[in-house]
Design an enzyme around this catalytic site. Structure first.
Site, PDB file in Angstrom:
ATOM      1  NE  ARG A 278      -3.348   2.504   2.593  1.00  0.00           N
ATOM      2  CZ  ARG A 278      -3.477   3.323   3.632  1.00  0.00           C
ATOM      3  NH1 ARG A 278      -2.870   3.049   4.768  1.00  0.00           N
ATOM      4  NH2 ARG A 278      -4.231   4.390   3.552  1.00  0.00           N
TER       5      ARG A 278
ATOM      6  CG  HIS B 131      -9.567   6.253   3.136  1.00  0.00           C
ATOM      7  ND1 HIS B 131     -10.301   7.143   3.893  1.00  0.00           N
ATOM      8  CD2 HIS B 131      -8.583   5.796   3.946  1.00  0.00           C
ATOM      9  CE1 HIS B 131      -9.785   7.232   5.099  1.00  0.00           C
ATOM     10  NE2 HIS B 131      -8.733   6.426   5.163  1.00  0.00           N
TER      11      HIS B 131
ATOM     12  CG  ASN C 241      -8.110   5.998  14.077  1.00  0.00           C
ATOM     13  OD1 ASN C 241      -8.655   6.985  14.597  1.00  0.00           O
ATOM     14  ND2 ASN C 241      -7.173   5.312  14.677  1.00  0.00           N
TER      15      ASN C 241
ATOM     16  N   GLY D 216     -14.194   0.790  10.305  1.00  0.00           N
ATOM     17  CA  GLY D 216     -14.462   0.498  11.721  1.00  0.00           C
ATOM     18  C   GLY D 216     -15.733   1.103  12.282  1.00  0.00           C
TER      19      GLY D 216
ATOM     20  CD  GLU E  93     -16.517  -2.738   7.938  1.00  0.00           C
ATOM     21  OE1 GLU E  93     -16.263  -3.738   8.633  1.00  0.00           O
ATOM     22  OE2 GLU E  93     -15.731  -2.298   7.079  1.00  0.00           O
TER      23      GLU E  93
ATOM     24  CD  GLU F 190      -8.230   0.286   3.160  1.00  0.00           C
ATOM     25  OE1 GLU F 190      -8.505   0.056   4.359  1.00  0.00           O
ATOM     26  OE2 GLU F 190      -7.686   1.324   2.788  1.00  0.00           O
TER      27      GLU F 190
HETATM   28  P1  AMP Z   1     -10.507   1.436  11.238  1.00  0.00           P
HETATM   29  O1  AMP Z   1      -9.565   2.597  11.026  1.00  0.00           O
HETATM   30  O2  AMP Z   1     -11.344   1.125  10.043  1.00  0.00           O
HETATM   31  O3  AMP Z   1      -9.845   0.229  11.829  1.00  0.00           O
HETATM   32  O4  AMP Z   1     -11.559   1.930  12.361  1.00  0.00           O
HETATM   33  C1  AMP Z   1     -11.165   2.244  13.651  1.00  0.00           C
HETATM   34  C2  AMP Z   1     -12.321   2.939  14.361  1.00  0.00           C
HETATM   35  O5  AMP Z   1     -13.462   2.063  14.375  1.00  0.00           O
HETATM   36  C3  AMP Z   1     -12.006   3.260  15.828  1.00  0.00           C
HETATM   37  O6  AMP Z   1     -12.430   4.589  16.124  1.00  0.00           O
HETATM   38  C4  AMP Z   1     -12.867   2.273  16.574  1.00  0.00           C
HETATM   39  O7  AMP Z   1     -13.275   2.770  17.820  1.00  0.00           O
HETATM   40  C5  AMP Z   1     -14.061   2.141  15.659  1.00  0.00           C
HETATM   41  N1  AMP Z   1     -14.823   0.952  16.009  1.00  0.00           N
HETATM   42  C6  AMP Z   1     -14.413  -0.326  15.955  1.00  0.00           C
HETATM   43  N2  AMP Z   1     -15.392  -1.142  16.447  1.00  0.00           N
HETATM   44  C7  AMP Z   1     -16.414  -0.336  16.826  1.00  0.00           C
HETATM   45  C8  AMP Z   1     -17.712  -0.559  17.406  1.00  0.00           C
HETATM   46  N3  AMP Z   1     -18.130  -1.784  17.701  1.00  0.00           N
HETATM   47  N4  AMP Z   1     -18.507   0.527  17.631  1.00  0.00           N
HETATM   48  C9  AMP Z   1     -18.078   1.763  17.337  1.00  0.00           C
HETATM   49  N5  AMP Z   1     -16.880   2.033  16.798  1.00  0.00           N
HETATM   50  C10 AMP Z   1     -16.059   1.004  16.542  1.00  0.00           C
END
Ligand code: AMP
Length: 409
Positions: free
Chosen positions: A94, A183, A214, A333, A336, A387
């Protein structure tokens, strides 16, 4: 489908002090092993390697990316995958910024590495780390073809009106200033999944996708081609994120430079690390934010409200840009996993044909799914992004077509 080593692609995502990796089958998506190297260059580094239902850990100093990868390859060998011996078909890296030059997955050569390095002025936090990861992997796996997959690539063809910043055109030209978008691998993958789910030709679909992790970004896609996205020259623009605030009045930076004596590093720190959800509430993780809201924290509530307000602003903008919308999709995150965010982002929009079904939205499902009511005009979907799989497939395809070319010539 077998998982013979020569079917597999190693996907590497190098950060400045970390390496995320996956060994997977690009056809089936089966992940053979995955892991994370953290705190490279610090006193105490760590590796967590998952393979065959087992997790192997390493603690101790990891001097640089090459040392980290060497340890990872040792762990692969210990868990039954000798990457240097039987080998892998390809490595997919990436790479965050492809600038104006790279808009296709690209077979890595010395010249490509040099060009990615030259683009570091546009992505000073990311491209140097990507280059270090690529160089280290090439040294450790000299015989394996490696492919760079760019986060900006999908948005390369944005219309001029969407990608142009209204500043002095000569300055913009001299410094490569335009909206690039990020992204892209995720937005492209999810858009393809949506078309499959709706059983429609992607060329017929107008889509809005919210990648809320994030980092967070939204895209407006017409007939498979993005026409707008929220991130810009850098991944700082647009939506509110974990530690980045997204859009702000550029005059704020001038004011801080003059009144608070902030220099470029100070502004960098403020914008990349101390803004967004974290800047407003003290926490950057969305689950923690929701816990704080539940305990009555007013700053957490405000952070959430600002986050939702920004999402809705872009939703409105993209509805108008597209005119007709065939699907609105949440991924990553937060997208979903947070029914609350999805419900609040789309609340009160029934007159636009947009609604969220409470039971569907809160169902404990993980796969791609509908969350709008059956009679709703615009399908609202949740689609897990992947990804790594998209990068693995792109790398596999580039290597296969370069082998075909070699055979023909
Ligand atoms: P990512 O960058 O796609 O890995 O997403 C990370 C973000 O997803 C972080 O802010 C996590 O707190 C959020 N996240 C992961 N699981 C949950 C959940 N069950 N409910 C709310 N936010 C979540």
């Amino acid at each position: 489908m077998s998982n013979a080593a020569d079917d597999l692609v190693l996907v590497i995502n190098s950060g400045s002090s970390s390496i995320k990796y996956q060994l997977l089958n690009p056809e089936s998506g089966v992940v053979v092993a995955s892991g994370l190297v953290e705190r490279i260059g610090e006193q105490s580094g760590a590796i967590e390697h998952k393979a065959g239902g087992r997790t192997v850990e390493h603690e101790g100093p990891i001097s640089d990316h090459k040392a980290g990868l060497q340890l990872v390859f040792d762990m692969f060998a210990a868990t039954g995958h000798d990457l240097t011996g039987a080998g892998v078909r390809a490595v997919g890296h990436r790479v965050v910024h492809g600038g104006e030059i790279f808009y296709q997955p690209t077979l890595i050569t010395d010249a490509v590495v040099a060009a990615i390095s030259d683009l570091s002025t546009l992505a000073p936090l990311h491209n140097p780390a990507n280059v270090t990861g690529i160089r280290s992997t090439r040294e450790l796996l000299p015989g394996v073809p490696q492919v760079a997959v760019f986060d900006t690539a999908f948005f390369h063809g944005l219309p001029a009106a969407a990608k142009t910043y209204a500043i002095d055109a000569d300055v913009a030209m001299a410094h490569g200033i335009r909206k690039y978008g990020f992204h892209g691998t995720s937005h492209e993958y999810v858009a393809g999944q949506v078309a499959g789910l709706l059983e429609r030709d992607p060329a017929e679909l107008n889509q809005i996708i919210f990648h809320l992790g994030n980092g967070a970004s939204a895209s407006a896609i017409r007939g498979g081609h993005p026409v707008d996205t929220t991130m810009g020259l850098t991944p700082l623009e647009g939506l509110v994120m974990g530690t980045r605030g997204g859009d702000l009045d550029p005059g704020i930076l001038l004011h801080l430079m003059r009144s608070a004596n902030l220099d470029a590093d100070g502004i960098d720190q403020l914008l990349n690390r101390n803004s967004g959800i974290k800047g407003l509430s003290g926490v950057n993780d969305f689950r923690e934010l929701q816990r704080l809201i539940d305990t009555g924290s007013e700053s957490a509530r405000l952070a959430y409200d600002v986050y939702i307000h920004r999402l809705r602003r872009y939703l409105g903008a993209y509805l108008v840009e597209l005119g007709r919308v065939d699907a609105i999709t949440f991924t990553a995150g937060v997208g979903e996993n947070s029914p609350q965010v999805r419900a609040d982002a789309l609340a009160g929009l029934e007159s636009f044909g947009i609604a969220v079904d409470p039971a569907r939205n809160t169902a404990k499902e993980r796969g791609a799914r509908w969350i709008s009511p059956p009679d709703s005009r615009i399908p609202v979907l949740v689609v897990p992004t992947n990804e790594e799989l998209a990068i693995a497939r792109a790398a596999h395809d580039v290597v296969a077509s370069s082998e075909n070319l070699t055979e023909i010539s």
